[in-house]
Every structure is written in structure tokens, then in C-alpha cells.
Write an enzyme that holds these catalytic residues in place. Sequence first.
Site, PDB file in Angstrom:
ATOM      1  N   HIS A  91     115.105  42.560  16.446  1.00 37.19           N
ATOM      2  CA  HIS A  91     115.456  41.420  15.588  1.00 37.19           C
ATOM      3  C   HIS A  91     114.238  40.854  14.867  1.00 37.19           C
ATOM      4  O   HIS A  91     113.372  40.231  15.475  1.00 37.19           O
ATOM      5  CB  HIS A  91     116.111  40.301  16.409  1.00 37.19           C
ATOM      6  CG  HIS A  91     116.813  39.284  15.555  1.00 37.19           C
ATOM      7  ND1 HIS A  91     118.164  39.340  15.284  1.00 37.19           N
ATOM      8  CD2 HIS A  91     116.353  38.207  14.887  1.00 37.19           C
ATOM      9  CE1 HIS A  91     118.504  38.332  14.508  1.00 37.19           C
ATOM     10  NE2 HIS A  91     117.405  37.625  14.238  1.00 37.19           N
ATOM     11  N   ASP A 126     113.589  38.696  11.054  1.00 31.31           N
ATOM     12  CA  ASP A 126     114.259  38.054   9.927  1.00 31.31           C
ATOM     13  C   ASP A 126     113.540  38.305   8.603  1.00 31.31           C
ATOM     14  O   ASP A 126     113.466  37.418   7.746  1.00 31.31           O
ATOM     15  CB  ASP A 126     114.366  36.548  10.191  1.00 31.31           C
ATOM     16  CG  ASP A 126     115.524  36.217  11.102  1.00 31.31           C
ATOM     17  OD1 ASP A 126     116.679  36.381  10.671  1.00 31.31           O
ATOM     18  OD2 ASP A 126     115.291  35.793  12.252  1.00 31.31           O
ATOM     19  N   GLU A 184     123.591  38.901  11.629  1.00 27.21           N
ATOM     20  CA  GLU A 184     123.408  37.712  12.458  1.00 27.21           C
ATOM     21  C   GLU A 184     124.374  36.631  11.996  1.00 27.21           C
ATOM     22  O   GLU A 184     124.172  35.965  11.006  1.00 27.21           O
ATOM     23  CB  GLU A 184     121.970  37.203  12.373  1.00 27.21           C
ATOM     24  CG  GLU A 184     121.710  36.045  13.328  1.00 27.21           C
ATOM     25  CD  GLU A 184     120.261  35.638  13.418  1.00 27.21           C
ATOM     26  OE1 GLU A 184     119.872  35.081  14.469  1.00 27.21           O
ATOM     27  OE2 GLU A 184     119.503  35.864  12.459  1.00 27.21           O
ATOM     28  N   HIS A 202     126.300  32.499  15.038  1.00 24.79           N
ATOM     29  CA  HIS A 202     124.946  31.978  14.909  1.00 24.79           C
ATOM     30  C   HIS A 202     124.972  30.617  15.592  1.00 24.79           C
ATOM     31  O   HIS A 202     125.562  30.481  16.671  1.00 24.79           O
ATOM     32  CB  HIS A 202     124.483  31.933  13.449  1.00 24.79           C
ATOM     33  CG  HIS A 202     123.008  31.681  13.341  1.00 24.79           C
ATOM     34  ND1 HIS A 202     122.486  30.568  12.748  1.00 24.79           N
ATOM     35  CD2 HIS A 202     121.950  32.376  13.832  1.00 24.79           C
ATOM     36  CE1 HIS A 202     121.167  30.594  12.841  1.00 24.79           C
ATOM     37  NE2 HIS A 202     120.813  31.691  13.505  1.00 24.79           N
ATOM     38  N   HIS A 242     122.904  33.784  20.850  1.00 24.50           N
ATOM     39  CA  HIS A 242     123.500  32.649  20.123  1.00 24.50           C
ATOM     40  C   HIS A 242     124.878  32.230  20.626  1.00 24.50           C
ATOM     41  O   HIS A 242     125.347  31.158  20.249  1.00 24.50           O
ATOM     42  CB  HIS A 242     123.591  32.896  18.618  1.00 24.50           C
ATOM     43  CG  HIS A 242     122.299  32.723  17.882  1.00 24.50           C
ATOM     44  ND1 HIS A 242     121.709  31.497  17.705  1.00 24.50           N
ATOM     45  CD2 HIS A 242     121.486  33.624  17.279  1.00 24.50           C
ATOM     46  CE1 HIS A 242     120.577  31.654  17.016  1.00 24.50           C
ATOM     47  NE2 HIS A 242     120.414  32.937  16.765  1.00 24.50           N
ATOM     48  N   HIS A 262     117.905  38.962  20.817  1.00 21.11           N
ATOM     49  CA  HIS A 262     116.693  38.127  20.759  1.00 21.11           C
ATOM     50  C   HIS A 262     116.884  36.860  21.585  1.00 21.11           C
ATOM     51  O   HIS A 262     117.042  35.782  21.070  1.00 21.11           O
ATOM     52  CB  HIS A 262     116.293  37.810  19.311  1.00 21.11           C
ATOM     53  CG  HIS A 262     117.316  37.107  18.471  1.00 21.11           C
ATOM     54  ND1 HIS A 262     118.598  37.575  18.284  1.00 21.11           N
ATOM     55  CD2 HIS A 262     117.239  35.956  17.729  1.00 21.11           C
ATOM     56  CE1 HIS A 262     119.252  36.756  17.479  1.00 21.11           C
ATOM     57  NE2 HIS A 262     118.465  35.770  17.136  1.00 21.11           N
ATOM     58  N   ASP A 293     112.185  38.236  17.060  1.00 19.91           N
ATOM     59  CA  ASP A 293     112.603  37.153  16.165  1.00 19.91           C
ATOM     60  C   ASP A 293     111.499  36.779  15.172  1.00 19.91           C
ATOM     61  O   ASP A 293     111.490  35.676  14.627  1.00 19.91           O
ATOM     62  CB  ASP A 293     113.038  35.904  16.946  1.00 19.91           C
ATOM     63  CG  ASP A 293     114.066  35.057  16.203  1.00 19.91           C
ATOM     64  OD1 ASP A 293     114.445  35.428  15.088  1.00 19.91           O
ATOM     65  OD2 ASP A 293     114.480  34.021  16.752  1.00 19.91           O
TER      66      ASP A 293
END
Length: 421
Positions: free
Chosen positions: A39, A41, A137, A164, A215, A236, A349
Site C-alpha cells: 500500500h 498512495d 481503497e 475507507h 479500515h 496497511h 502507507d
Amino acid sequence: MKPWPLVLALPLAAAGTEPDDVAARAARIHRSAIVVDTHEDVPDALAEKWADIVVRGATKHFDIPRAKEGGLTGLFFAVYVPASYADGGAARIALDRIDMVQNVVAAHPADLVSAASVAEIRRAKRDGRIAILMGIEGGHAIEDSLGALRGFHRLGVRYMTLTHTNSNRWADSAGNFFAPRFDAESYRLHHGLSDFGRAVVREMNRIGMMVDVSHVSDETIDDVLETSRAPVFASHSSCRALASLPRNLTDDQIRRIGAKGGVVMINVSSVFLDQGLVEAARAALDALQEPAERIRQQYESDPKRAQAAIAKLVDALPPRPPVAFTKVVDHIEHVMKVAGPDAVGLGTDFDGIPDPPAGLEDVSKLPRLTEELLRRGHSEEEVRKVLGENFLRFFAKVEEVSRSLAAEPPAADVLPSSTHD
């Protein structure tokens, strides 16, 4: 994690082993290992500020030169869809991000290659390239459509984080702890998965898309583990026993995920790693409750404007000192202790967190984890498992389950219309 407004250690080295020997051994192992990060971003960072990722410093935590220094073999770019699109347009945002990822990979064929399977990750290692995979995600990205889910899979998406920080129409989220007024109960819409949510999980099993429980709420994890015909993972998340965040996993959850053949991929955000930082963050956020409430009242007729103003309040909070990168290894060892050495990997992350640990500031520093694991007495086999082999074994099992379900027709479930009201 996007957005964010704000075990017993074994001997350091075997007897008679010089520190430099450990460093050299770590470098050799890391260079030859398959290193997977499930993971990052990067797409969202590039959407906010475009840069060519061949240039050092393209994003806060990632670019091709630093990825090579970090020894990355396989990397999942997160196709993050903000909760603000949950009521419309989420699929378009996801498609835009997927298109971006495909274009970025195509622009750098000497260094990157699109991948969507275990075999393709291993081939990338042999070819000296970095395999780029994708995970969605936020389950609202499929806009409550199993057809859209299948379409994303055909485009190369290989996992989906079911929620999320928002609960969607078929799955409950752990919520947004990093908000001035956090009420876990307000996210409890279905007490886990709805019937349609269970259908989503089963269809993900059928097509070979990994089910990601980062999440989601504790009840949702229970329902996923009961429903899924394949192992599941957390892409993550870290350990709640060491840092009591709702986004981290309890020992019982870690144990059950591991028992089913899944893996927990450790998030390296400092606040995910340290209880003192959790408490400090909560205290700082609680102090914002009154000004945040005034903003809500001021913009009562415009919730999106209120949310943006509150986010600015949170963003203005002073940063706290990061923890040492060795805390990441504490969490890795905790998962090993609870669920065994096959149940843990890396889901940093990066580019979705503001607070990477000191010594693990970006993707180039990943070899430090290999060295620290060796210094604590872990075997080369265990280190290789943590770096990527545990995840590849899990991914291969998901692929195997999908093949076993090949005769099953595509699911035709639809979300009841009343749920859309």
C-alpha cells in the site's frame, strides 16, 4: 491511509558476529529477496501535485531511484477514492486513477512493469524491474455494482479495501479516528457486512480479488472471516496491542487472519506504532471539538465546506516527533508472536501518512528493516518471508481459490433500492 489530518527483542546479533557482518549479510539478503509493499498512495500524491517519478523527490516518499535503493520488487499503488464521492462519481475517480497508474508505468518501461499475479511479480524480479499492481481503497468505488467490481478486476485491480474512513451502503468502517469528534457508533450502519456486502466478498473470491480489511470495523472483520472462501489480509494496518487505534488489529483478529492463511501488512505511520502518540493525537483532536462545532454550525447548510474548514484546523496542529523505525520491527515481531512467522509483511502507507519513522523516511530506507530483523536474531528465511514471500504465498492461495470457483457463474446480486434512499 488517506487522508490523515494530523515483542520481546531477541539478541541484536548472534554471539561472535560483528555488526558489519550483519550489515553485509542484510544487504545481500535484501538485494536477492522479493520485497513487496502492499500500500502506497503514490497516485493520490501525483494527482495533488504532478511529477515525473523518475525524478528524485517526485513525491514525499516515492520515486524510481529511491524505490531501486529500497530494493522494491512489487508495489501496490492505492487507487484511493475520497469519501466525498461516495454519493456519486466514485467509479469515475477510480477509473481516472487507474488510467494514471497505467500511463505512469507505460512511461517507464525500463524500470516498471504492470503486474496482476504472483507469477508476474516473480518475473519482474528476474527481469530487474519493479512490478506495479493496484488495489482500490474504499469499497464505495464500485458504486454498489458487482459489474463494476468485475470491470475493475479486468483493468488489473487485485485487491479492494472494503471501506475507507466512511461506512458505505454495504460495509461498516472503523471510522475516522483522526477527526475532532470521533464517535465509533456513528459508523455502525450494518453491524458489519450487509447481505450485499457478503455477496461482494464472495464475488471477490470468485474472480481472484484479495479482500482487504484495513479500515473496516471489528464487526466487519468478523463477517469477512466468516464469509470469505479465500484467505483475507490487511493491506496497511498494525497491532492494536501496541498502539490502540481502531485502524489497528486486535490480537484475536491477527490470530484469525493468520489461521485462515492471511497476512497483516504493517503500516509504518508513527502514530500507528506508538501508544504515546495515539494518546497525544487524541488529546490534540479533542481540544478542537469546540471550534469544530462552531464551524459546523456556521456552515450548517454546506457540510462539505464545513468539513474542509475543520480539516484545515486539524492540518494546522503541530507535528509530533516521529518514533524510531525499530518500532516497525516491534509490530512485525508482535504479529509473529501472535500468529506465527507466516502472517506478516509490509504495507507502509507511504505518501498517505505525514509521519514516517525516523530512519524509515521513505521507500529507499526499507533495507534497514532487513538489517534490524537480522540483528534481533531472525533467520534469513523469516526475513525473506516478511519482505515478500508471506504475501506471495497468500496471494497465490487467493488465485488458487479463484481457479477452484471457475465453474461458478458471475454473481447477479443487487443492492436493494431502499438502501439508496
